[in-house]
Design an enzyme around this catalytic site. Structure first.
Site, PDB file in Angstrom:
ATOM      1  N   HIS A  40       0.849  -1.199   0.000  1.00 24.55           N
ATOM      2  CA  HIS A  40       0.000   0.000   0.000  1.00 24.55           C
ATOM      3  C   HIS A  40       0.880   1.242   0.000  1.00 24.55           C
ATOM      4  O   HIS A  40       0.970   1.965   0.993  1.00 24.55           O
ATOM      5  CB  HIS A  40      -0.929  -0.014   1.225  1.00 24.55           C
ATOM      6  N   CYS A  94       3.512 -12.909   3.630  1.00 20.10           N
ATOM      7  CA  CYS A  94       4.332 -12.760   4.836  1.00 20.10           C
ATOM      8  C   CYS A  94       4.205 -14.021   5.706  1.00 20.10           C
ATOM      9  O   CYS A  94       3.089 -14.518   5.913  1.00 20.10           O
ATOM     10  CB  CYS A  94       3.867 -11.536   5.624  1.00 20.10           C
ATOM     11  N   HIS A 122     -10.938  -7.097   4.014  1.00 23.05           N
ATOM     12  CA  HIS A 122      -9.496  -6.907   3.832  1.00 23.05           C
ATOM     13  C   HIS A 122      -8.930  -8.192   3.219  1.00 23.05           C
ATOM     14  O   HIS A 122      -9.301  -9.299   3.639  1.00 23.05           O
ATOM     15  CB  HIS A 122      -8.828  -6.630   5.177  1.00 23.05           C
ATOM     16  N   GLU A 124      -6.197  -9.849   3.467  1.00 21.86           N
ATOM     17  CA  GLU A 124      -5.595 -10.814   4.403  1.00 21.86           C
ATOM     18  C   GLU A 124      -6.690 -11.591   5.143  1.00 21.86           C
ATOM     19  O   GLU A 124      -6.615 -12.812   5.292  1.00 21.86           O
ATOM     20  CB  GLU A 124      -4.715 -10.070   5.427  1.00 21.86           C
ATOM     21  N   THR A 162      -3.278  -9.908  11.412  1.00 26.04           N
ATOM     22  CA  THR A 162      -1.937  -9.613  11.946  1.00 26.04           C
ATOM     23  C   THR A 162      -1.750  -8.156  12.377  1.00 26.04           C
ATOM     24  O   THR A 162      -0.965  -7.884  13.281  1.00 26.04           O
ATOM     25  CB  THR A 162      -0.849  -9.948  10.906  1.00 26.04           C
ATOM     26  N   CYS A 190       0.982  -9.414  14.641  1.00 23.34           N
ATOM     27  CA  CYS A 190       2.408  -9.277  14.344  1.00 23.34           C
ATOM     28  C   CYS A 190       2.942  -8.085  15.133  1.00 23.34           C
ATOM     29  O   CYS A 190       2.325  -7.016  15.140  1.00 23.34           O
ATOM     30  CB  CYS A 190       2.549  -9.049  12.839  1.00 23.34           C
ATOM     31  N   ASN A 220      -2.335   0.758   8.166  1.00 20.42           N
ATOM     32  CA  ASN A 220      -1.441   0.844   9.330  1.00 20.42           C
ATOM     33  C   ASN A 220      -0.804   2.231   9.439  1.00 20.42           C
ATOM     34  O   ASN A 220      -0.592   2.739  10.530  1.00 20.42           O
ATOM     35  CB  ASN A 220      -0.417  -0.310   9.348  1.00 20.42           C
ATOM     36  N   SER A 262       4.647  -0.111   5.296  1.00 23.39           N
ATOM     37  CA  SER A 262       4.853  -0.272   3.855  1.00 23.39           C
ATOM     38  C   SER A 262       5.653   0.895   3.265  1.00 23.39           C
ATOM     39  O   SER A 262       5.537   1.196   2.075  1.00 23.39           O
ATOM     40  CB  SER A 262       3.497  -0.434   3.149  1.00 23.39           C
TER      41      SER A 262
HETATM   42 FE1  F3S Z   1       4.083  -9.306   7.947  1.00 19.85          FE
HETATM   43 FE2  F3S Z   1       3.733  -8.014  10.144  1.00 19.85          FE
HETATM   44 FE3  F3S Z   1       4.549  -6.777   8.045  1.00 19.85          FE
HETATM   45  S1  F3S Z   1       2.369  -9.511   9.283  1.00 19.85           S
HETATM   46  S2  F3S Z   1       3.674  -7.858   6.336  1.00 19.85           S
HETATM   47  S3  F3S Z   1       5.689  -8.350   9.156  1.00 19.85           S
HETATM   48  S4  F3S Z   1       3.117  -5.970   9.535  1.00 19.85           S
END
Ligand code: F3S
Length: 278
Positions: A40, A94, A122, A124, A162, A190, A220, A262
């Site tokens: 993104h 990922c 979304h 994911e 995540t 994550c 994010n 990103s």
């Molecule tokens: Fe993976 Fe976490 Fe980035 S799930 S894509 S390391 S925000």
């Protein structure tokens, strides 16, 4: 003006891995496709496109012999459609997203009624949902206790997108417990997201202004900007250094910089250099 970069900022492990894989593909295979924008970040996607990495909107739109699956992952149905059209598939899903998919599948195999905590629609979340559905579970996607359906039956499994916040998971779990349901929870959040949020919040407390770098379409990054803005009202969410001007920082003695997961490091360096020069 003092310019301070947040302790954790910019491209996360999964995004950096996807960018590295895309670079390798362009070197070895030449013109290729990604299924949906790789990340993104419109500037990065446009730059990759210039080098031959075209965005295919769907499997039907694929126009190259090599297709990269982005870090969000894809549904099992899309994977098999890609197999059917006989292209080389480079899987940049990922590993943390794969872990969430596997956790959902396992809970489904264990006979759970599944709740996925995340944004409905979304990519994911859609991929996690389909993995569990194909493995036999009835699945709902929930973002708040109000979304939890009435007709639940035990055992209930919970998996989380995540990039969601821990508090959202806790709210859902305590709403289930109030209904006397003790769910089996797989915390698949994550840490990259929370690390960036905590570091940004800490920095925003001491700064006169904050600059948050990342795609306006990146959830994010947008969340990072919201967090900074509640602490430091003079927060600017920008996509590139071209959006900066000296007037934005008049009277500021310090500015903090952070960036979404990103945002590659070269974009951060450009902004820091520009701010240093103001
Ligand atoms: Fe993976 Fe976490 Fe980035 S799930 S894509 S390391 S925000």
């Amino acid at each position: 003006m003092k310019v301070v970069l947040a302790e954790h900022a910019g491209a996360c492990y999964g995004v950096q891995r996807a960018l590295d894989m895309a670079g390798d593909v362009l070197r070895t295979d030449g013109a290729s496709n990604t299924l949906g924008p790789l990340i993104h970040n419109p500037q990065v996607v446009a730059n990759l496109e210039k080098h031959g990495l075209r965005v295919a909107e769907s499997v039907d739109d694929v126009s190259a012999d090599t297709v990269i699956i982005r870090s969000h992952g894809v549904t099992p149905q899309v994977r098999s459609q890609l197999e059917d059209i006989n292209v080389r598939v480079v899987d940049a899903t990922c590993p943390h997203v794969l872990r969430a998919q596997k956790a959902a599948e396992q809970l489904a195999h264990d006979g759970c009624r599944l709740l996925i905590v995340g944004e409905p629609g979304h990519p994911e979340v859609s991929a996690i949902r389909e993995c569990a559905r194909i493995a036999g579970a009835k699945v709902d996607v929930v973002l708040s206790p109000d979304d939890i359906p009435d007709n639940l039956y035990a055992p209930v499994g919970v998996v989380i997108q995540t990039t969601q916040r821990r508090e959202v998971l806790d709210e859902i779990v305590s709403a289930l417990q109030k209904r006397n349901i003790e769910p089996i929870v797989r915390n698949t959040i994550c840490s990259a997201t929370s690390e960036r949020q905590l570091a940004a919040a800490r920095l925003a407390e001491d700064m006169d202004a904050m600059v948050v770098i990342g795609g306006k379409n990146s959830s994010n990054t947008t969340r990072l900007a919201e967090i900074c803005r509640t602490i430091c009202p003079r927060t600017f969410h920008i996509e590139s250094d071209e959006e900066l001007s000296p007037e934005m920082f008049s009277g500021c003695k310090s500015v903090g910089v952070t960036a979404g997961a990103s945002t590659p490091s070269y974009q951060i360096s450009q902004v820091v250099q520009m701010l240093d020069a103001l």
